[in-house]
Scaffold this motif. Structure first.
Motif, PDB file in Angstrom:
ATOM      1  N   ASP A 104     -41.234  48.954   5.474  1.00 31.93           N
ATOM      2  CA  ASP A 104     -41.975  50.134   4.996  1.00 31.93           C
ATOM      3  C   ASP A 104     -42.617  50.881   6.158  1.00 31.93           C
ATOM      4  O   ASP A 104     -42.627  52.117   6.205  1.00 31.93           O
ATOM      5  CB  ASP A 104     -43.069  49.720   3.996  1.00 31.93           C
ATOM      6  N   ALA A 105     -43.172  50.120   7.106  1.00 36.66           N
ATOM      7  CA  ALA A 105     -43.828  50.756   8.259  1.00 36.66           C
ATOM      8  C   ALA A 105     -42.799  51.482   9.133  1.00 36.66           C
ATOM      9  O   ALA A 105     -43.075  52.572   9.653  1.00 36.66           O
ATOM     10  CB  ALA A 105     -44.570  49.693   9.069  1.00 36.66           C
ATOM     11  N   VAL A 106     -41.610  50.906   9.266  1.00 37.36           N
ATOM     12  CA  VAL A 106     -40.566  51.576  10.064  1.00 37.36           C
ATOM     13  C   VAL A 106     -40.095  52.841   9.337  1.00 37.36           C
ATOM     14  O   VAL A 106     -39.950  53.904   9.958  1.00 37.36           O
ATOM     15  CB  VAL A 106     -39.375  50.624  10.339  1.00 37.36           C
ATOM     16  N   VAL A 107     -39.896  52.741   8.020  1.00 37.07           N
ATOM     17  CA  VAL A 107     -39.454  53.916   7.247  1.00 37.07           C
ATOM     18  C   VAL A 107     -40.490  55.039   7.370  1.00 37.07           C
ATOM     19  O   VAL A 107     -40.119  56.216   7.476  1.00 37.07           O
ATOM     20  CB  VAL A 107     -39.201  53.533   5.762  1.00 37.07           C
ATOM     21  N   ALA A 108     -41.772  54.675   7.406  1.00 34.22           N
ATOM     22  CA  ALA A 108     -42.830  55.686   7.534  1.00 34.22           C
ATOM     23  C   ALA A 108     -42.725  56.451   8.851  1.00 34.22           C
ATOM     24  O   ALA A 108     -43.178  57.600   8.947  1.00 34.22           O
ATOM     25  CB  ALA A 108     -44.200  55.020   7.406  1.00 34.22           C
ATOM     26  N   LEU A 109     -42.115  55.837   9.857  1.00 34.17           N
ATOM     27  CA  LEU A 109     -41.961  56.526  11.151  1.00 34.17           C
ATOM     28  C   LEU A 109     -40.932  57.655  11.087  1.00 34.17           C
ATOM     29  O   LEU A 109     -40.932  58.562  11.920  1.00 34.17           O
ATOM     30  CB  LEU A 109     -41.499  55.531  12.226  1.00 34.17           C
ATOM     31  N   LEU A 110     -40.013  57.587  10.107  1.00 28.65           N
ATOM     32  CA  LEU A 110     -38.913  58.557  10.066  1.00 28.65           C
ATOM     33  C   LEU A 110     -39.410  60.000   9.957  1.00 28.65           C
ATOM     34  O   LEU A 110     -38.800  60.912  10.534  1.00 28.65           O
ATOM     35  CB  LEU A 110     -37.963  58.253   8.889  1.00 28.65           C
ATOM     36  N   GLY A 111     -40.538  60.192   9.230  1.00 27.93           N
ATOM     37  CA  GLY A 111     -41.066  61.540   9.048  1.00 27.93           C
ATOM     38  C   GLY A 111     -41.532  62.162  10.354  1.00 27.93           C
ATOM     39  O   GLY A 111     -41.655  63.383  10.470  1.00 27.93           O
ATOM     40  N   ASP A 112     -41.778  61.318  11.334  1.00 31.61           N
ATOM     41  CA  ASP A 112     -42.363  61.755  12.597  1.00 31.61           C
ATOM     42  C   ASP A 112     -41.408  61.446  13.760  1.00 31.61           C
ATOM     43  O   ASP A 112     -41.834  61.291  14.895  1.00 31.61           O
ATOM     44  CB  ASP A 112     -43.682  60.977  12.765  1.00 31.61           C
ATOM     45  N   PHE A 113     -40.113  61.325  13.451  1.00 30.82           N
ATOM     46  CA  PHE A 113     -39.137  60.894  14.455  1.00 30.82           C
ATOM     47  C   PHE A 113     -38.426  62.140  15.009  1.00 30.82           C
ATOM     48  O   PHE A 113     -37.398  62.573  14.506  1.00 30.82           O
ATOM     49  CB  PHE A 113     -38.145  59.932  13.793  1.00 30.82           C
ATOM     50  N   ALA A 114     -39.031  62.720  16.060  1.00 36.47           N
ATOM     51  CA  ALA A 114     -38.499  63.975  16.630  1.00 36.47           C
ATOM     52  C   ALA A 114     -37.448  63.629  17.683  1.00 36.47           C
ATOM     53  O   ALA A 114     -37.700  63.670  18.886  1.00 36.47           O
ATOM     54  CB  ALA A 114     -39.648  64.777  17.230  1.00 36.47           C
ATOM     55  N   TYR A 115     -36.269  63.274  17.198  1.00 37.49           N
ATOM     56  CA  TYR A 115     -35.198  62.772  18.065  1.00 37.49           C
ATOM     57  C   TYR A 115     -34.277  63.914  18.504  1.00 37.49           C
ATOM     58  O   TYR A 115     -33.774  64.659  17.665  1.00 37.49           O
ATOM     59  CB  TYR A 115     -34.391  61.737  17.278  1.00 37.49           C
ATOM     60  N   THR A 116     -34.085  64.073  19.819  1.00 32.86           N
ATOM     61  CA  THR A 116     -33.125  65.077  20.292  1.00 32.86           C
ATOM     62  C   THR A 116     -32.296  64.488  21.440  1.00 32.86           C
ATOM     63  O   THR A 116     -32.752  63.584  22.147  1.00 32.86           O
ATOM     64  CB  THR A 116     -33.825  66.355  20.821  1.00 32.86           C
ATOM     65  N   THR A 117     -31.093  64.999  21.595  1.00 30.26           N
ATOM     66  CA  THR A 117     -30.278  64.609  22.747  1.00 30.26           C
ATOM     67  C   THR A 117     -29.759  65.880  23.412  1.00 30.26           C
ATOM     68  O   THR A 117     -29.570  66.902  22.759  1.00 30.26           O
ATOM     69  CB  THR A 117     -29.073  63.735  22.354  1.00 30.26           C
ATOM     70  N   GLU A 118     -29.568  65.745  24.708  1.00 35.90           N
ATOM     71  CA  GLU A 118     -29.080  66.902  25.470  1.00 35.90           C
ATOM     72  C   GLU A 118     -28.037  66.386  26.466  1.00 35.90           C
ATOM     73  O   GLU A 118     -28.309  65.446  27.223  1.00 35.90           O
ATOM     74  CB  GLU A 118     -30.263  67.519  26.218  1.00 35.90           C
ATOM     75  N   VAL A 119     -26.848  66.975  26.419  1.00 39.23           N
ATOM     76  CA  VAL A 119     -25.795  66.540  27.337  1.00 39.23           C
ATOM     77  C   VAL A 119     -25.955  67.305  28.646  1.00 39.23           C
ATOM     78  O   VAL A 119     -25.990  68.535  28.658  1.00 39.23           O
ATOM     79  CB  VAL A 119     -24.403  66.780  26.716  1.00 39.23           C
ATOM     80  N   THR A 120     -26.131  66.566  29.760  1.00 34.08           N
ATOM     81  CA  THR A 120     -26.254  67.187  31.077  1.00 34.08           C
ATOM     82  C   THR A 120     -25.139  66.623  31.963  1.00 34.08           C
ATOM     83  O   THR A 120     -24.433  65.694  31.556  1.00 34.08           O
ATOM     84  CB  THR A 120     -27.610  66.854  31.745  1.00 34.08           C
ATOM     85  N   ASP A 121     -25.021  67.159  33.193  1.00 33.43           N
ATOM     86  CA  ASP A 121     -24.000  66.657  34.117  1.00 33.43           C
ATOM     87  C   ASP A 121     -24.228  65.181  34.417  1.00 33.43           C
ATOM     88  O   ASP A 121     -23.292  64.424  34.662  1.00 33.43           O
ATOM     89  CB  ASP A 121     -24.013  67.460  35.428  1.00 33.43           C
ATOM     90  N   ALA A 122     -25.502  64.768  34.404  1.00 31.99           N
ATOM     91  CA  ALA A 122     -25.835  63.385  34.758  1.00 31.99           C
ATOM     92  C   ALA A 122     -25.692  62.430  33.565  1.00 31.99           C
ATOM     93  O   ALA A 122     -25.920  61.240  33.698  1.00 31.99           O
ATOM     94  CB  ALA A 122     -27.260  63.333  35.300  1.00 31.99           C
ATOM     95  N   GLY A 123     -25.371  62.972  32.397  1.00 29.83           N
ATOM     96  CA  GLY A 123     -25.250  62.121  31.209  1.00 29.83           C
ATOM     97  C   GLY A 123     -26.084  62.680  30.069  1.00 29.83           C
ATOM     98  O   GLY A 123     -26.612  63.785  30.173  1.00 29.83           O
ATOM     99  N   THR A 124     -26.213  61.904  28.993  1.00 24.66           N
ATOM    100  CA  THR A 124     -26.961  62.381  27.832  1.00 24.66           C
ATOM    101  C   THR A 124     -28.428  61.989  27.977  1.00 24.66           C
ATOM    102  O   THR A 124     -28.746  60.820  28.170  1.00 24.66           O
ATOM    103  CB  THR A 124     -26.384  61.768  26.534  1.00 24.66           C
ATOM    104  N   VAL A 125     -29.299  62.990  27.887  1.00 18.56           N
ATOM    105  CA  VAL A 125     -30.742  62.740  27.934  1.00 18.56           C
ATOM    106  C   VAL A 125     -31.233  62.585  26.491  1.00 18.56           C
ATOM    107  O   VAL A 125     -30.938  63.414  25.635  1.00 18.56           O
ATOM    108  CB  VAL A 125     -31.481  63.904  28.633  1.00 18.56           C
ATOM    109  N   VAL A 126     -31.940  61.490  26.230  1.00 14.62           N
ATOM    110  CA  VAL A 126     -32.453  61.204  24.887  1.00 14.62           C
ATOM    111  C   VAL A 126     -33.961  61.380  24.899  1.00 14.62           C
ATOM    112  O   VAL A 126     -34.648  60.822  25.769  1.00 14.62           O
ATOM    113  CB  VAL A 126     -32.083  59.750  24.481  1.00 14.62           C
ATOM    114  N   ARG A 127     -34.480  62.153  23.927  1.00 20.95           N
ATOM    115  CA  ARG A 127     -35.935  62.364  23.856  1.00 20.95           C
ATOM    116  C   ARG A 127     -36.469  62.047  22.472  1.00 20.95           C
ATOM    117  O   ARG A 127     -35.778  62.277  21.469  1.00 20.95           O
ATOM    118  CB  ARG A 127     -36.297  63.832  24.167  1.00 20.95           C
TER     119      ARG A 127
END
Ligand SMILES: Nc1ncnc2c1ncn2[C@@H]1O[C@H](COP(=O)(O)OP(=O)(O)O)[C@@H](O)[C@H]1O
Ligand SMILES: Nc1ccn([C@@H]2O[C@H](COP(=O)(O)OP(=O)(O)O)[C@@H](O)[C@H]2O)c(=O)n1
Length: 220
Positions: free
Chosen positions: A55-78
């Motif tokens: 339940d506590a992990v599911v509660a994090l989903l609302g606040d999970f601002a996940y983004t990825t960006e493909v760069t020359d050096a690889g994929t940056v995960v934020r």
């Protein structure tokens, strides 16, 4: 609609590295779904959330601002403003990610996000890798691959995950696969899925096998 190449397999089979290289060779986009499970696990650790408390992990989903960006050096995960590209590969995350991945609400939310990302891709194709891409996330993918390798070979490739004082890489990898396999079957190829066994292939040979399968399947 982009051509979808779905790649599943156990830890250390080469899914991320081979899929990334194959996507480059094909001029396709690339989506590493395990990175999202890892990033959510990182957020749980950051917030002091017990990953055994679903339940506590599911509660994090609302606040999970996940983004990825493909760069020359690889994929940056934020996650939010935090660059977690390196942190999500740490053994402390690997040790807990299976807890997070076994929560049905987490899988549903992330799978919806993955399908949106696939639909939004403006590349001619996208290589998507994980554990349940060929079976759950994109069962209609034009190309579906199970990438395998003998366990000893996978452990040798993953030896870099060894952390002082932690269980050995071999134990960690075996335990993670054992727990993940209780949730999704990524050890046997579903009907229509092509197995590529990289045990006796080098890296370039494995990438070539993937690229050739795509070329053989997709008219171009
Ligand atoms: N066919 C191969 N031969 C040799 N090394 C490989 C091969 N495929 C992958 N590797 C290496 O094995 C390691 C694990 O690969 P990775 O892509 O992280 O696997 P996975 O995403 O399946 O866990 C990486 O260092 C990668 O470069
Ligand atoms: N489609 C997916 C992808 C990853 N996962 C989970 O996320 C974890 C990390 O995935 P990963 O692909 O980064 O793992 P590696 O095989 O690269 O070590 C796995 O151990 C699974 O618990 C999943 O459940 N379903």
């Amino acid at each position: 609609m982009a051509v979808v190449v779905a790649v599943d397999g156990p830890a250390g089979s080469g899914k991320s590295s081979v899929s990334r290289a194959a996507s480059r060779a094909l001029g396709y986009a690339f989506l590493d779904t395990g990175a999202a499970y890892r990033a959510l696990t990182w957020l749980a650790l950051e917030r002091g959330v017990d990953t055994a408390d679903a339940d506590a992990v599911v509660a994090l989903l609302g606040d999970f601002a996940y983004t990825t960006e493909v760069t020359d050096a690889g994929t940056v995960v934020r996650v939010g403003d935090a660059d977690v590209t390196i942190a999500i590969r740490e053994p402390r995350v690997s040790a807990l990610v299976s807890d997070v991945a076994r929560i049905p609400e987490v899988r549903t939310a992330l799978n919806d996000a993955f399908r949106r990302l696939i639909r939004a891709s403006d590349a001619p194709g996208i290589v998507v890798e994980g554990r349940d891409i060929t079976t759950v996330v994109a069962p209609d993918a034009e190309v579906r691959i199970l990438l395998t390798a003998d366990e000893a070979v996978r452990i040798a490739r993953r030896s870099a995950e060894l952390a002082p004082g932690a269980a050995s890489t071999a134990e960690q990898l075996r335990e993670r696969d054992r727990r993940d396999a209780q949730v999704v079957d990524f050890l046997t190829a579903a009907p229509g899925v092509t197995t590529i066994d990289s045990t006796h292939l080098d890296f370039a040979g494995t990438v070539q096998a993937v690229v050739e399968l795509v070329h053989d399947t997709i008219p171009h």
